[in-house]
Design an enzyme around this catalytic site. Sequence first.
Site, mmCIF file in Angstrom:
data_model
loop_
_atom_site.group_PDB
_atom_site.id
_atom_site.type_symbol
_atom_site.label_atom_id
_atom_site.label_comp_id
_atom_site.label_asym_id
_atom_site.label_seq_id
_atom_site.Cartn_x
_atom_site.Cartn_y
_atom_site.Cartn_z
ATOM 1 N N LYS A 32 -0.370 7.517 2.032
ATOM 2 C CA LYS A 32 0.882 7.169 2.713
ATOM 3 C C LYS A 32 2.102 7.732 1.984
ATOM 4 C CE LYS A 32 0.159 2.711 2.405
ATOM 5 N NZ LYS A 32 -1.093 2.724 1.624
ATOM 6 N N ARG A 107 2.994 -5.252 6.483
ATOM 7 C CA ARG A 107 1.658 -5.437 5.906
ATOM 8 C C ARG A 107 1.025 -6.741 6.341
ATOM 9 N NH1 ARG A 107 2.224 -1.948 0.918
ATOM 10 N NH2 ARG A 107 0.209 -2.106 -0.090
ATOM 11 N N ARG A 149 -4.937 8.875 -10.040
ATOM 12 C CA ARG A 149 -3.552 9.137 -9.622
ATOM 13 C C ARG A 149 -2.594 9.115 -10.813
ATOM 14 N NH1 ARG A 149 -0.809 5.592 -5.018
ATOM 15 N NH2 ARG A 149 -1.553 3.848 -6.282
ATOM 16 N N ARG A 182 -0.098 4.057 -12.728
ATOM 17 C CA ARG A 182 0.468 2.794 -12.275
ATOM 18 C C ARG A 182 -0.317 1.617 -12.828
ATOM 19 N NH1 ARG A 182 1.660 3.155 -5.882
ATOM 20 N NH2 ARG A 182 0.594 1.155 -5.937
ATOM 21 N N ARG A 193 -6.543 -5.335 -4.344
ATOM 22 C CA ARG A 193 -5.648 -4.739 -3.338
ATOM 23 C C ARG A 193 -6.419 -4.418 -2.054
ATOM 24 N NH1 ARG A 193 -3.527 0.030 -6.801
ATOM 25 N NH2 ARG A 193 -2.523 0.762 -4.891
HETATM 26 P P1 AP5 Z 1 -0.851 8.126 -2.311
HETATM 27 O O1 AP5 Z 1 -0.108 9.022 -1.387
HETATM 28 O O2 AP5 Z 1 -0.147 7.667 -3.540
HETATM 29 O O3 AP5 Z 1 -1.479 6.892 -1.496
HETATM 30 P P2 AP5 Z 1 -0.809 5.607 -0.890
HETATM 31 O O4 AP5 Z 1 -1.451 5.339 0.427
HETATM 32 O O5 AP5 Z 1 0.687 5.699 -0.913
HETATM 33 O O6 AP5 Z 1 -1.328 4.540 -1.937
HETATM 34 P P3 AP5 Z 1 -0.590 3.333 -2.658
HETATM 35 O O7 AP5 Z 1 -1.541 2.862 -3.719
HETATM 36 O O8 AP5 Z 1 0.789 3.682 -3.097
HETATM 37 O O9 AP5 Z 1 -0.536 2.306 -1.509
HETATM 38 P P4 AP5 Z 1 -0.391 0.812 -1.662
HETATM 39 O O10 AP5 Z 1 -0.189 0.414 -0.251
HETATM 40 O O11 AP5 Z 1 -1.473 0.104 -2.364
HETATM 41 O O12 AP5 Z 1 0.823 0.630 -2.698
HETATM 42 P P5 AP5 Z 1 2.347 0.251 -2.521
HETATM 43 O O13 AP5 Z 1 3.086 0.986 -3.529
HETATM 44 O O14 AP5 Z 1 2.765 0.324 -1.096
HETATM 45 O O15 AP5 Z 1 -2.201 8.873 -2.713
HETATM 46 C C1 AP5 Z 1 -3.157 8.263 -3.572
HETATM 47 C C2 AP5 Z 1 -3.900 9.323 -4.397
HETATM 48 O O16 AP5 Z 1 -4.666 10.145 -3.510
HETATM 49 C C3 AP5 Z 1 -2.956 10.288 -5.149
HETATM 50 O O17 AP5 Z 1 -3.558 10.617 -6.369
HETATM 51 C C4 AP5 Z 1 -2.864 11.515 -4.245
HETATM 52 O O18 AP5 Z 1 -2.635 12.688 -4.992
HETATM 53 C C5 AP5 Z 1 -4.250 11.532 -3.595
HETATM 54 N N1 AP5 Z 1 -4.251 12.037 -2.221
HETATM 55 C C6 AP5 Z 1 -3.288 11.851 -1.254
HETATM 56 N N2 AP5 Z 1 -3.645 12.444 -0.092
HETATM 57 C C7 AP5 Z 1 -4.867 13.015 -0.329
HETATM 58 C C8 AP5 Z 1 -5.771 13.751 0.497
HETATM 59 N N3 AP5 Z 1 -5.504 14.027 1.793
HETATM 60 N N4 AP5 Z 1 -6.928 14.176 -0.066
HETATM 61 C C9 AP5 Z 1 -7.236 13.890 -1.360
HETATM 62 N N5 AP5 Z 1 -6.410 13.192 -2.185
HETATM 63 C C10 AP5 Z 1 -5.257 12.747 -1.668
HETATM 64 O O19 AP5 Z 1 2.326 -1.318 -2.888
HETATM 65 C C11 AP5 Z 1 2.086 -1.760 -4.197
HETATM 66 C C12 AP5 Z 1 2.194 -3.287 -4.236
HETATM 67 O O20 AP5 Z 1 3.526 -3.715 -3.867
HETATM 68 C C13 AP5 Z 1 1.267 -4.044 -3.273
HETATM 69 O O21 AP5 Z 1 -0.021 -4.207 -3.810
HETATM 70 C C14 AP5 Z 1 2.032 -5.364 -3.115
HETATM 71 O O22 AP5 Z 1 1.852 -6.196 -4.226
HETATM 72 C C15 AP5 Z 1 3.495 -4.912 -3.094
HETATM 73 N N6 AP5 Z 1 3.952 -4.591 -1.724
HETATM 74 C C16 AP5 Z 1 4.299 -3.364 -1.238
HETATM 75 N N7 AP5 Z 1 4.676 -3.458 0.044
HETATM 76 C C17 AP5 Z 1 4.568 -4.770 0.396
HETATM 77 C C18 AP5 Z 1 4.804 -5.494 1.597
HETATM 78 N N8 AP5 Z 1 5.212 -4.880 2.721
HETATM 79 N N9 AP5 Z 1 4.585 -6.821 1.591
HETATM 80 C C19 AP5 Z 1 4.196 -7.471 0.472
HETATM 81 N N10 AP5 Z 1 3.944 -6.846 -0.693
HETATM 82 C C20 AP5 Z 1 4.125 -5.510 -0.737
#
Ligand code: AP5
Length: 242
Positions: A32, A107, A149, A182, A193
């Site tokens: 994402k 979410r 990552r 991270r 998660r």
């Molecule tokens: P990346 O693009 O970083 O993936 P991502 O989907 O953004 O993963 P996240 O871990 O950031 O998502 P998340 O939803 O858990 O975390 P968030 O920060 O939102 O890619 C991942 C890896 O894969 C990288 O190494 C990349 O290079 C590789 N890659 C990408 N595309 C690829 C491909 N096509 N092929 C191969 N490799 C690839 O949330 C973190 C925390 O914040 C949550 O756990 C929660 O506690 C809190 N939080 C955030 N939003 C909310 C909400 N709305 N409500 C409540 N709590 C929230």
Amino acid sequence: MSRISHLEGPQGHHEIDRVGPVILLGVPGAGKGTQAKRISAHYQIPHISTGDMFRAFVRAETTRGRQFWEYMQRGELVPDKIVCEIVAERVLQRDCQRGFILDGFPRTVTQTEWLIKFLAKHHLTGGGGVVVLYLAVGYNSLFERLSGRLSCPSCGRSYHRTTQPPKHDNVCDFDGATLIQRGDDSPEVIRERLTTYEQQTLPLVEYFRTHGRFYQIDGTEPADVVTERIYNALDACRGTAA
Ligand code: AP5
């Protein structure tokens, strides 16, 4: 006059210019953040990542940041009320009038219901409704993606030690910051998660599949292929209503 040419939003923007609002849905590690940054640069619309916002609070070592980290390090979600307040404040800023990308929000069912009402109340969809991009990735590859990552603490860009390495070891290509792993990318927290995602976020996929403009995109393809498919989807629905 064509169907699109006379559509004009309340701020006077022609709807042909509008992109989204776009919601990026997908399991942690689906890509994402990687894709949201590209969409943001390509269409010149803001990328709003709730995860990045929370990490900025954590880095600033504010009381709020410490509260957010308590949830994040357990792999749990930050309470809906606080998340919605933060999103509301951000999407009402002027740069969101042409559209924006929500990465990691909504979410939960509560966040979704709140968002739909909020966007309607503030005329933020221009009548077209949201565009939902669901990056579908099976669980098998996620541990490998997340444990390898590297993240930029400054701009939030993601890299991968083997599949998407930075040009120079541990340095962000974009702003030169030192890359970090991270704190919530440990195997134990990744497991939590994923459980949280299954219980609270996965049901939204079925909801959006039948409400609004929904595109399922194979997130296991190489990142450039995924980006191309996203651009095709967004170009196809620009200026069209749900
Ligand atoms: P990346 O693009 O970083 O993936 P991502 O989907 O953004 O993963 P996240 O871990 O950031 O998502 P998340 O939803 O858990 O975390 P968030 O920060 O939102 O890619 C991942 C890896 O894969 C990288 O190494 C990349 O290079 C590789 N890659 C990408 N595309 C690829 C491909 N096509 N092929 C191969 N490799 C690839 O949330 C973190 C925390 O914040 C949550 O756990 C929660 O506690 C809190 N939080 C955030 N939003 C909310 C909400 N709305 N409500 C409540 N709590 C929230």
